[in-house]
Design a protein around this motif. Sequence first.
Motif, short mmCIF file in Angstrom:
data_model
loop_
_atom_site.label_atom_id
_atom_site.label_comp_id
_atom_site.label_asym_id
_atom_site.label_seq_id
_atom_site.Cartn_x
_atom_site.Cartn_y
_atom_site.Cartn_z
N THR A 151 3.44 29.01 23.84
CA THR A 151 3.52 29.86 25.03
C THR A 151 4.54 30.98 24.82
O THR A 151 5.62 30.77 24.29
CB THR A 151 3.94 29.02 26.26
N HIS A 187 1.15 33.98 28.05
CA HIS A 187 0.07 33.70 27.11
C HIS A 187 0.17 32.27 26.56
O HIS A 187 1.24 31.69 26.50
CB HIS A 187 0.12 34.68 25.94
N SER A 233 -4.15 31.87 29.80
CA SER A 233 -3.06 32.77 30.16
C SER A 233 -3.07 32.95 31.67
O SER A 233 -4.01 32.57 32.36
CB SER A 233 -3.22 34.13 29.47
#
Length: 444
Positions: free
Chosen positions: A228, A221, A191
């Motif tokens: 994602t 993230h 992340s």
Amino acid sequence: MSIFGAIAPSISNWVSAVTKSVNGLVGYEGVEVINPEGSNEDAAEEANKGRWNQEDRDGYWKMMQKYIGSDVTSMVTLPVIIFEPMTMLQKMAELMEYSHLLDMADKTDDPYMRMVYASSWAISVYYAFQRTWKPFNPILGETYEMANYNGVNFISEQVSHHPPMSAGHAENEHFTYDCTSKLKTKFLGNSIDVYPVGRTRVTLKRDGVVLDLVPPLTKVHNLIFGRTWVDSPGEMIMTNLTTGDKVVLYFQPCGWFGSGRYEVDGYVYNASEEPKILMTGKWNESMSYQQCDGEGEPLPGTELKEVWKLADVPKDDKYQYTHFAHKINSFDTAPKKLLLSDSRLRPDRYALEMGDMSKSGNEKSSLEERQRAEKRTREEKEQSFTPKWFDITEEVTPTPWGDLEVYQFNGKYLEHREAADKSEDYTDPKSIPFNPWQFQDVST
């Protein structure tokens, strides 16, 4: 119970953690995978999802491990597989999609509704910010122009390469918008935290009111493992520097099974910090408001009224673009005699837009090498770069994430645009070669 009564449980869910390491895999210790729609029990399954194939994922992870904890804004060459066909300068212009809200803020006589309209404008761009594709970093001296979109003219320029900094200016009959942006990041493995080090000011022309915006950070993230996704937990504060009124809006963090995700709640306060209007909604859907008493409770006889709603968006768009984002990339919003430094003309961006990832990667590498060569030439001649359309000021403003050197719009662009609009010459913009170095000024 006030509108914030539900915030504490969401924070508790977050603290309880929706993350889990990818266990049992040598070389992947400590990687955190978050499924925003699940719990911490399905992280291992989530880790195998996403846009990367296993070979690329493994190679990228090995390359990036050494940068954990670092600011990777401009120190890492990234593959175009994670890019969208747009630059950061163009992404700045996406704030103008719902600029009519600033027009309404300028027109109203109610000082608190002014803050409702203006803060809703600031929230409206977050639907675009949730895209999981990375925009291209602008080349030093690169620009982006948008002409007369709903009466708004916009110009942005990459004013510094190290550190990467952009400046933008927009204007219509109701407002001016000025922004200096210097993104700062912290890479955390799977992340990344993105800190919006910047200064955003809006001046409403009728009364000369100046609004200052401080947005929350953004967390991206599952960069390598998993699908994602983006979250922006924290406070957004907009302050009327003229009167002292302000808006404080809390972006709730995503908890277990998506609880709290997208939700925004807060109040408009007067200069004495007394709540006047409550605001609530979701940053990816709509925002509403309602008059409240001094305790933050809705006033009897009032009701929630919608102030902003997301416009229809294309279905199944590869890059999650809005219709406005497509207009930003098109030449329909370009002015006459487009600057050669305009982002639309970047060959790597255009190749990616056309679906040629290999060509895009090669063009990107070529532009980056040209930029390094230009830098070496300036250093050999003991010259420094000077932006064309924005000037550095002596002002250094503090932000929650560090100090910021402020650039201001110098007005030269207006003179250039006036002359260009009067010209009878016409060149098809699609045939113009990208050249951000044409207008670069240097000084010894």
